[in-house]
Design an enzyme around this catalytic site. Structure first.
Site, PDB file in Angstrom:
ATOM      1  N   HIS A  18      32.584  33.544  54.099  1.00 47.72           N
ATOM      2  CA  HIS A  18      33.497  34.653  53.798  1.00 47.72           C
ATOM      3  C   HIS A  18      33.644  35.569  55.019  1.00 47.72           C
ATOM      4  CE1 HIS A  18      32.083  34.260  49.370  1.00 47.72           C
ATOM      5  NE2 HIS A  18      33.345  33.897  49.384  1.00 47.72           N
ATOM      6  N   LYS A  42      33.740  35.173  35.091  1.00 49.30           N
ATOM      7  CA  LYS A  42      32.814  34.290  35.825  1.00 49.30           C
ATOM      8  C   LYS A  42      31.348  34.690  35.638  1.00 49.30           C
ATOM      9  CE  LYS A  42      36.140  32.855  39.307  1.00 49.30           C
ATOM     10  NZ  LYS A  42      36.523  32.734  40.719  1.00 49.30           N
ATOM     11  N   ARG A  91      38.419  25.724  52.441  1.00 47.05           N
ATOM     12  CA  ARG A  91      37.307  24.877  52.888  1.00 47.05           C
ATOM     13  C   ARG A  91      37.726  23.422  52.702  1.00 47.05           C
ATOM     14  NH1 ARG A  91      33.254  27.637  48.905  1.00 47.05           N
ATOM     15  NH2 ARG A  91      35.141  27.259  47.737  1.00 47.05           N
ATOM     16  N   SER A 129      29.355  30.586  47.429  1.00 40.47           N
ATOM     17  CA  SER A 129      28.447  31.547  46.793  1.00 40.47           C
ATOM     18  C   SER A 129      27.581  30.841  45.757  1.00 40.47           C
ATOM     19  CB  SER A 129      29.238  32.662  46.111  1.00 40.47           C
ATOM     20  OG  SER A 129      29.965  33.395  47.051  1.00 40.47           O
TER      21      SER A 129
HETATM   22  O1  PNS Z   1      36.165  34.142  45.205  1.00 31.31           O
HETATM   23  P1  PNS Z   1      37.035  33.673  44.068  1.00 31.31           P
HETATM   24  O2  PNS Z   1      36.311  33.809  42.756  1.00 31.31           O
HETATM   25  O3  PNS Z   1      37.579  32.282  44.281  1.00 31.31           O
HETATM   26  O4  PNS Z   1      38.288  34.656  44.037  1.00 31.31           O
HETATM   27  C1  PNS Z   1      39.293  34.502  43.073  1.00 31.31           C
HETATM   28  C2  PNS Z   1      40.193  35.753  43.052  1.00 31.31           C
HETATM   29  C3  PNS Z   1      39.370  36.996  42.778  1.00 31.31           C
HETATM   30  C4  PNS Z   1      40.902  35.884  44.378  1.00 31.31           C
HETATM   31  C5  PNS Z   1      41.250  35.537  41.916  1.00 31.31           C
HETATM   32  O5  PNS Z   1      40.584  35.253  40.727  1.00 31.31           O
HETATM   33  C6  PNS Z   1      42.134  36.762  41.729  1.00 31.31           C
HETATM   34  O6  PNS Z   1      43.070  36.960  42.478  1.00 31.31           O
HETATM   35  N1  PNS Z   1      41.808  37.594  40.698  1.00 31.31           N
HETATM   36  C7  PNS Z   1      42.534  38.803  40.391  1.00 31.31           C
HETATM   37  C8  PNS Z   1      43.359  38.638  39.111  1.00 31.31           C
HETATM   38  C9  PNS Z   1      44.602  37.819  39.419  1.00 31.31           C
HETATM   39  O7  PNS Z   1      45.499  38.263  40.085  1.00 31.31           O
HETATM   40  N2  PNS Z   1      44.598  36.571  38.912  1.00 31.31           N
HETATM   41  C10 PNS Z   1      45.652  35.634  39.188  1.00 31.31           C
HETATM   42  C11 PNS Z   1      46.577  35.528  38.033  1.00 31.31           C
HETATM   43  S1  PNS Z   1      45.823  34.922  36.557  1.00 31.31           S
END
Ligand code: PNS
Length: 157
Positions: A18, A42, A91, A129
């Site tokens: 990250h 999550k 990745r 993670s």
């Molecule tokens: O590190 P991650 O868990 O892969 O990140 C995912 C993240 C936080 C970028 C994604 O879940 C996100 O954008 N969440 C905010 C809510 C949102 O906009 N969701 C998309 C539409 S359902």
């Protein structure tokens, strides 16, 4: 025009992978906000404010990077921050399907918000993670994978 970007994620916890993406985003943009998502679905190991604190500590050497927690749609958070770019890391190929979907969705919700992908370098290709959490849960040394503040926090869990 100030180039403002968001680097979003759950960061449970932030890894060196990250951090690499955040550093590279910071070198291309004027201002970067690391957006730490609540991601309640999550069931993260670290509470939201602790995840944000660890990201803040790990990025304190980057003057144009700030860190904020959020619990809304990413497109809405980007609008609040007046950011027009989302920067995400890619990745292995396994990331692609999910990121392809998210990109399409976010584009549909806000056509002016652009998502840029940065390829992870080989040493971080398979770092995540969840792998770090698993290693730590077995008492393995994770110091080569995470910033020192995270290694310390994981040792206390
Ligand atoms: O590190 P991650 O868990 O892969 O990140 C995912 C993240 C936080 C970028 C994604 O879940 C996100 O954008 N969440 C905010 C809510 C949102 O906009 N969701 C998309 C539409 S359902």
């Amino acid at each position: 025009m100030t180039r403002r970007a968001i680097t979003p994620g759950t960061f449970d916890p932030i890894t060196n992978g990250h951090l690499d993406i955040i550093c590279r985003a910071a070198s291309m943009m004027d201002e970067v906000t690391v957006a730490v998502a609540k991601s309640a679905g999550k069931h993260p190991l670290f509470p939201l404010e602790e995840r944000a604190r660890l990201v803040r500590q790990a990025t304190e050497h980057l003057p144009n990077v700030s860190v904020e927690a959020f619990d809304c749609l990413l497109v809405d958070f980007a609008r609040q921050k007046d950011a027009h770019v989302i920067v995400k890391g890619l990745r292995a190929i396994t990331d692609f399907e999910y990121e392809f979907q998210m990109n399409a969705l976010n584009q549909q919700l806000d056509y002016n918000l652009e998502t840029i992908f940065i390829m992870s370098p080989p040493e971080y290709m398979y770092l995540s993670s969840s792998i770090v959490r698993e290693l730590a849960s077995f008492g393995a040394d994770v110091s080569q994978f995470v910033p020192p503040c995270v290694a310390k926090a994981l040792a206390k869990v």
